[in-house]
Scaffold this active site. Structure first.
Site, short mmCIF file in Angstrom:
data_model
loop_
_atom_site.label_atom_id
_atom_site.label_comp_id
_atom_site.label_asym_id
_atom_site.label_seq_id
_atom_site.Cartn_x
_atom_site.Cartn_y
_atom_site.Cartn_z
N ASP A 239 0.79 -1.24 -0.05
CA ASP A 239 0.13 0.14 -0.02
C ASP A 239 1.10 1.48 0.00
O ASP A 239 1.81 1.27 0.92
CB ASP A 239 -0.86 0.06 1.19
CG ASP A 239 -2.03 1.08 1.28
OD1 ASP A 239 -2.93 1.13 0.34
OD2 ASP A 239 -1.75 1.80 2.34
N GLU A 291 14.56 -15.57 -1.02
CA GLU A 291 14.99 -16.74 0.09
C GLU A 291 13.98 -17.89 0.00
O GLU A 291 14.31 -19.02 0.59
CB GLU A 291 15.21 -16.23 1.36
CG GLU A 291 16.32 -15.17 1.54
CD GLU A 291 16.43 -14.78 2.87
OE1 GLU A 291 15.70 -15.34 3.75
OE2 GLU A 291 17.10 -13.85 3.15
#
Length: 580
Positions: A239, A291
């Site tokens: 956002d 990751e």
């Protein structure tokens, strides 16, 4: 409702363009070699409080989303994006977060979230969550600690606190204005009752901005990212992704509160938006997502202009996608649509990122209403009320269906907003006493806010609240006209808007259009008909006032049962053709 299927193949062999040929320019966008899912994704936005109410309290919840996941499967979407469901006092529809790592009791529990994610995964749908990093709720424990701490303390350094101007600090630190109206600063009281420092809130006064110059803030959000990634989310919609860093010294700004360009105040100079230092934050986030397995994604909600500046957010080591607001706000105009498609593809291709396409979301008037208002749209980007000019609903729906069908054939990512697959319009006659958007209150009703596009969905026409839930009165009232648009009414109607979305999105997937290319037609380039080719599919949308002649080919999909009749495409209609 329309009486025929939109995916039926209709033989139009023999129909031809005026010169009998179908010439195309060289591609302005070519098929990408990378087949990562997010390059051609269809992502469906769920506004949880208005999707489906499973416990009968009048408010949608996570259990309700889980119950209706098969609806999304039939739409052929790749992922669901959940607007905020975190612990919150709900002063701004959940975008005022009090705890980023828990579920608000209004929506359920963490166990409900895990059950939703597990079921979505079984169905082949990824779950993307909304992250709100620019500001928190004033109820957040970190802000409460900041209020209790003295000026200059580590607690206050988590937010943007400043001394006021004037002889006694009685004036705000600068002239910035809130997106929701009024000043962007609120003064706090000292323990003795005297006036103290001011804190920044680019939105509501209950939404203090974090201080992203503070490493402790960055560490906290990396913890939050890992919390949700460890729970299996497919990524984050971020956002106000352009607002985290503010210009040094917080200089005054005479332009628009939202940072968009205006005369004398180009958007790139807005001191509260688009600062270069924000990109280091998203590079660090990208490393974290990388990751994890499963190709997790970041999508930026960044209101940046001009369009080429937006692509800074999707460079190869930053975010994967960014919302294309230039496309969302395109008018019903052939030249404008061609221009925004071309400029979008060219800009995003320069950084090897996919373009996204979107027509509606929880912050704007739904496109079925927008396109029915013509050029006299009373409040661009804001709500429509009962005193405003009302849309032409038939024209709006025709244009919405045509615009959606054309969008589905574009290469790149698609974002859908819940209910648009039903052809839902805004609630444009909602009485003032029901409005809950903080914009309405902060502007004394001058701006109506976004409640009209956030009304609970109609699922079953003959049930209370049209099947949204068992409560007779949901949190926002539904228009009576929505009964005819309920899912169960449209499900068995082959000509419904719902079945148009289902069949067109299935074809998009089967034909690989999201990963495809784009060539503009030579024949139609100066007309009121937008015509382009993606692979073996030719798309035409008539945005003018007169019928246009179609080239030869077989009709794959139409936005209206009469589209393509006698080899003609009527105004406000769209058609996909497979060339002979």
């Amino acid at each position: 409702m329309f009486p025929m299927s939109f995916s039926a193949a209709v033989d139009t062999a023999g129909f031809s363009a005026p010169d009998g040929a179908v010439p195309f320019h060289d591609p302005i966008h070519r098929q990408h070699a990378d087949d990562a899912w997010w390059r051609s994704s269809v992502i469906y936005q769920v506004y949880p409080r208005s999707f489906r109410d499973a416990n009968g309290d009048g408010m949608g919840d996570l259990a309700g989303v889980r119950e209706e996941l098969e609806h999304l499967v039939r739409l052929n979407v790749d992922a669901v994006w959940l607007s905020p469901f975190y612990t919150s006092p709900q002063r701004d529809g959940g975008y005022d977060v009090a705890d980023y790592c828990d579920v608000d009791p209004l929506f359920g529990t963490l166990a409900d979230f895990d059950a939703l994610t597990a079921r979505a995964t079984e169905l082949g749908i990824k779950v993307i969550v909304d992250l709100v990093p620019n500001h928190a709720s004033s109820d957040h424990v970190l802000f409460q600690q900041a209020l209790a701490a003295p000026a200059g303390s580590p607690e206050r350094a988590m937010f943007v606190f400043r001394d006021g101007r004037g002889e006694h600090g009685e004036l705000p630190p600068n002239n910035w204005q809130s997106h929701f109206g009024g000043p962007a600063w609120t003064r706090v009281l000292n323990s003795d009752g005297s006036g103290g420092q001011w804190y920044l809130h680019l939105f509501d006064s209950s939404q203090p901005d974090f201080n992203w110059d503070n490493q402790s803030v960055r560490d906290e959000f990396e913890r939050i990212l890992r919390f949700w990634l460890d729970r299996g989310v497919g990524g984050f919609r971020v956002d106000v992704a352009h607002a985290l860093i503010k210009a040094e010294g917080l200089p005054d700004w005479g332009g628009r509160a939202d940072g968009s360009s205006s005369e004398g105040f180009p958007g790139h100079e807005a001191p509260m938006f688009g600062q270069e230092e924000v990109h280091a934050i998203y590079r660090s986030w990208r490393k974290i997502l990388d990751e994890y397995d499963g190709d997790r994604v970041l999508c930026a909600e960044a209101t940046i202009d001009p369009l080429p500046r937006l692509t800074d957010w999707v460079r190869p080591d930053e975010m994967h996608q960014a919302f294309n607001f230039a496309y969302l706000h395109h008018p019903w105009n052939a030249h404008g649509l061609r221009n925004v498609i071309s400029s979008s593809l060219e800009a995003f291709d320069r950084v090897d990122a996919p373009t996204t396409w979107v027509l509606s979301n929880h912050d704007v008037v739904r496109h079925a209403t927008r396109f029915g208002l013509g050029e006299d749209f009373p409040r661009p980007g804001d709500g429509i009320g009962h005193l405003d000019p009302q849309p032409d609903t038939a024209t709006g729906l025709d244009r919405a269906r045509a615009a959606s069908l054309a969008m589905f054939a574009l290469p790149g990512g698609i974002y859908l907003y819940q209910g648009e697959e039903l052809g839902l319009p805004d609630h444009t006659t909602m009485p003032a006493e029901f409005r809950q958007d903080p914009t309405f209150a902060r502007t004394g009703g001058e701006r109506l806010g976004r409640d009209g596009c956030r009304v609970p969905l109609p699922w079953r026409a003959e049930e209370p609240a049209y099947g949204f839930g068992t409560a007779d009165t949901p949190w926002l009232p539904q228009p009576e006209s929505w009964k005819a648009l309920a899912v169960d009414r449209q499900d068995s109607d082959p000509g419904s808007t719902l079945n148009l979305y289902r069949s067109a999105l299935r074809l998009r997937r089967e034909l690989g259009l999201g990963a495809g290319s784009l060539q503009w037609s030579v024949e139609y380039e100066y007309s009121d008909t937008v015509a382009f080719r993606n692979g073996d599919v030719v798309v035409l949308i008539n945005m003018g006032e007169f019928d246009t002649q179609l080239p030869g080919g077989s009709i794959l999909a139409t936005s209206h049962p009469e589209a393509g009749a006698n080899g003609l495409l009527a105004p406000n209609h769209c058609v996909w053709l497979k060339l002979n």
